[in-house]
Scaffold this active site. Structure first.
Site, PDB file in Angstrom:
ATOM      1  N   ASP A 125       0.861  -1.134  -0.043  1.00 23.46           N
ATOM      2  CA  ASP A 125       0.040   0.260   0.092  1.00 23.46           C
ATOM      3  C   ASP A 125       0.983   1.022   0.036  1.00 23.46           C
ATOM      4  O   ASP A 125       1.963   1.305   0.899  1.00 23.46           O
ATOM      5  CB  ASP A 125      -1.102   0.102   1.327  1.00 23.46           C
ATOM      6  CG  ASP A 125      -2.204   0.806   0.896  1.00 23.46           C
ATOM      7  OD1 ASP A 125      -2.746   0.675  -0.049  1.00 23.46           O
ATOM      8  OD2 ASP A 125      -2.502   1.805   1.834  1.00 23.46           O
ATOM      9  N   SER A 126       0.651   2.131  -0.830  1.00 29.98           N
ATOM     10  CA  SER A 126       1.239   3.248  -0.979  1.00 29.98           C
ATOM     11  C   SER A 126       0.444   4.467  -1.285  1.00 29.98           C
ATOM     12  O   SER A 126      -0.698   4.310  -1.430  1.00 29.98           O
ATOM     13  CB  SER A 126       2.537   3.140  -2.090  1.00 29.98           C
ATOM     14  OG  SER A 126       1.951   2.632  -3.128  1.00 29.98           O
TER      15      SER A 126
ATOM     16  N   TYR B 152       0.902  10.458  -9.288  1.00 32.94           N
ATOM     17  CA  TYR B 152       1.338  11.399  -8.880  1.00 32.94           C
ATOM     18  C   TYR B 152       2.627  11.884  -9.576  1.00 32.94           C
ATOM     19  O   TYR B 152       3.090  13.094  -9.201  1.00 32.94           O
ATOM     20  CB  TYR B 152       1.205  12.057  -7.543  1.00 32.94           C
ATOM     21  CG  TYR B 152      -0.320  11.646  -6.928  1.00 32.94           C
ATOM     22  CD1 TYR B 152      -1.328  12.889  -7.032  1.00 32.94           C
ATOM     23  CD2 TYR B 152      -0.788  10.819  -6.391  1.00 32.94           C
ATOM     24  CE1 TYR B 152      -2.564  12.555  -6.448  1.00 32.94           C
ATOM     25  CE2 TYR B 152      -1.889  10.319  -5.982  1.00 32.94           C
ATOM     26  CZ  TYR B 152      -2.668  11.446  -6.005  1.00 32.94           C
ATOM     27  OH  TYR B 152      -4.099  11.476  -5.523  1.00 32.94           O
TER      28      TYR B 152
ATOM     29  N   ARG C 244       9.235   2.894  -3.085  1.00 33.90           N
ATOM     30  CA  ARG C 244       8.844   1.630  -3.512  1.00 33.90           C
ATOM     31  C   ARG C 244      10.101   0.937  -3.326  1.00 33.90           C
ATOM     32  O   ARG C 244      10.331  -0.245  -3.101  1.00 33.90           O
ATOM     33  CB  ARG C 244       8.132   1.499  -4.704  1.00 33.90           C
ATOM     34  CG  ARG C 244       7.773  -0.117  -5.019  1.00 33.90           C
ATOM     35  CD  ARG C 244       6.631   0.205  -6.343  1.00 33.90           C
ATOM     36  NE  ARG C 244       5.282   0.750  -5.700  1.00 33.90           N
ATOM     37  CZ  ARG C 244       5.130   1.787  -6.176  1.00 33.90           C
ATOM     38  NH1 ARG C 244       5.575   2.652  -6.817  1.00 33.90           N
ATOM     39  NH2 ARG C 244       3.973   2.514  -5.645  1.00 33.90           N
TER      40      ARG C 244
HETATM   41  P1  ITT Z   1      -3.354  -2.005  -5.800  1.00 33.43           P
HETATM   42  O1  ITT Z   1      -4.153  -1.532  -4.459  1.00 33.43           O
HETATM   43  O2  ITT Z   1      -4.230  -2.858  -6.672  1.00 33.43           O
HETATM   44  O3  ITT Z   1      -2.006  -2.274  -5.450  1.00 33.43           O
HETATM   45  P2  ITT Z   1      -3.724   1.044  -6.113  1.00 33.43           P
HETATM   46  O4  ITT Z   1      -3.231   1.812  -7.134  1.00 33.43           O
HETATM   47  O5  ITT Z   1      -5.200   1.079  -5.885  1.00 33.43           O
HETATM   48  O6  ITT Z   1      -3.381  -0.635  -6.507  1.00 33.43           O
HETATM   49  P3  ITT Z   1      -2.848   1.784  -3.611  1.00 33.43           P
HETATM   50  O7  ITT Z   1      -4.238   1.456  -3.034  1.00 33.43           O
HETATM   51  O8  ITT Z   1      -1.607   1.160  -2.912  1.00 33.43           O
HETATM   52  O9  ITT Z   1      -2.700   0.964  -4.901  1.00 33.43           O
HETATM   53  O10 ITT Z   1      -2.966   3.342  -3.852  1.00 33.43           O
HETATM   54  C1  ITT Z   1      -1.596   3.889  -4.384  1.00 33.43           C
HETATM   55  C2  ITT Z   1      -1.843   4.977  -5.212  1.00 33.43           C
HETATM   56  O11 ITT Z   1      -0.779   6.377  -4.641  1.00 33.43           O
HETATM   57  C3  ITT Z   1      -1.574   5.122  -6.642  1.00 33.43           C
HETATM   58  O12 ITT Z   1      -2.752   4.787  -7.365  1.00 33.43           O
HETATM   59  C4  ITT Z   1      -1.016   6.486  -6.785  1.00 33.43           C
HETATM   60  O13 ITT Z   1      -2.092   7.320  -7.122  1.00 33.43           O
HETATM   61  C5  ITT Z   1      -0.275   7.065  -5.505  1.00 33.43           C
HETATM   62  N1  ITT Z   1       1.097   6.277  -5.682  1.00 33.43           N
HETATM   63  C6  ITT Z   1       1.651   5.325  -4.879  1.00 33.43           C
HETATM   64  N2  ITT Z   1       3.010   5.186  -5.489  1.00 33.43           N
HETATM   65  C7  ITT Z   1       3.313   6.029  -6.304  1.00 33.43           C
HETATM   66  C8  ITT Z   1       4.480   6.371  -7.175  1.00 33.43           C
HETATM   67  O14 ITT Z   1       5.678   5.600  -7.190  1.00 33.43           O
HETATM   68  N3  ITT Z   1       4.162   7.328  -8.044  1.00 33.43           N
HETATM   69  C9  ITT Z   1       3.260   8.070  -8.263  1.00 33.43           C
HETATM   70  N4  ITT Z   1       2.029   8.033  -7.325  1.00 33.43           N
HETATM   71  C10 ITT Z   1       1.952   6.854  -6.414  1.00 33.43           C
END
Ligand code: ITT
Length: 200
Positions: free
Chosen positions: A72-73, A157, A184
């Site tokens: 989660d990120s 983003y 990450r």
């Molecule tokens: P999964 O849950 O299926 O893994 P998700 O995109 O919904 O996919 P998250 O709930 O972890 O994943 O949300 C992460 C969001 O945060 C991601 O969709 C981006 O909007 C932002 N994000 C995370 N890491 C990023 C990165 O390396 N660069 C840009 N935006 C990022």
């Protein structure tokens, strides 16, 4: 020889691309949720990256015969008291596109001067197997949100996340350059070391 299997429990193709590069050469057959639509979708309800990362990984590990890695990120912006945070993916709505999320962010920050636009990306990656938690790994990176998107690489983003030491946004970096410094990359290199040491 049967290869060890590892499921990247994500539907985000940007994440899959970056994580596969970091885990290359470990000897795992790496799969993602794109190959297992029957596993369904985990609903993220947690208030922290840790909670969501663990929940997601445990959910899929009850269905998959091998190691599961979920992460989660998200982006935390100081001037917005940490938002969008765990809601980063759905900041502008449940099915928001990257562009819609960026537009909302820039709108909220439009009166915030450059020196007050500090932000950080956070990633918590969790390994599980057979419904059991193995370990979580965290990484973060600090930067600033710029007013005009720049660059075409990456996802989410990245076009508005400016990284002062390289004088570029994350979307202006190659995948390798981004992995070297990103939240990450930092979390996943810790996880890789753990697998190399403890997962023969
Ligand atoms: P999964 O849950 O299926 O893994 P998700 O995109 O919904 O996919 P998250 O709930 O972890 O994943 O949300 C992460 C969001 O945060 C991601 O969709 C981006 O909007 C932002 N994000 C995370 N890491 C990023 C990165 O390396 N660069 C840009 N935006 C990022």
């Amino acid at each position: 020889m049967i290869k060890k299997r590892l499921l990247l429990a994500t539907t985000n193709r940007g994440k899959v691309r970056e994580i596969k590069k970091i885990l290359r050469g470990l000897g795992f057959k790496i799969e993602s949720l794109a190959e297992y639509p029957e596993f369904g979708t985990f609903k993220e309800r947690g208030k922290t990256f840790e909670e969501n990362s663990r929940g997601k990984s445990l959910f899929y590990s009850q269905k998959y015969p091998g190691l599961v890695l979920a992460e989660d990120s998200g982006l935390e912006v100081e001037a917005l008291c940490g938002k969008p945070g765990v809601r980063s993916a759905r900041f502008a709505g449940p099915k928001a596109t990257d562009n819609q999320n960026i537009s909302k962010l820039l709108r909220l920050l439009r009166y915030i001067p450059p020196e007050k636009r500090q932000a950080r990306f956070v990633c918590v990656a969790t390994l599980t197997q057979n419904g059991r938690l193995i370990k979580s790994f965290k990484g973060q990176v600090r930067g600033k949100i710029i007013a005009t998107p720049l660059g075409r690489n990456g996802f989410g983003y990245d076009p508005v996340f400016y990284y002062p030491p390289l004088r570029k946004t994350f979307a202006q970096l190659t995948a390798e350059e981004k992995n070297n410094i990103s939240h990450r990359g930092r979390a996943l290199r810790k996880l890789r070391k753990f697998l190399e040491k403890s997962w023969k």
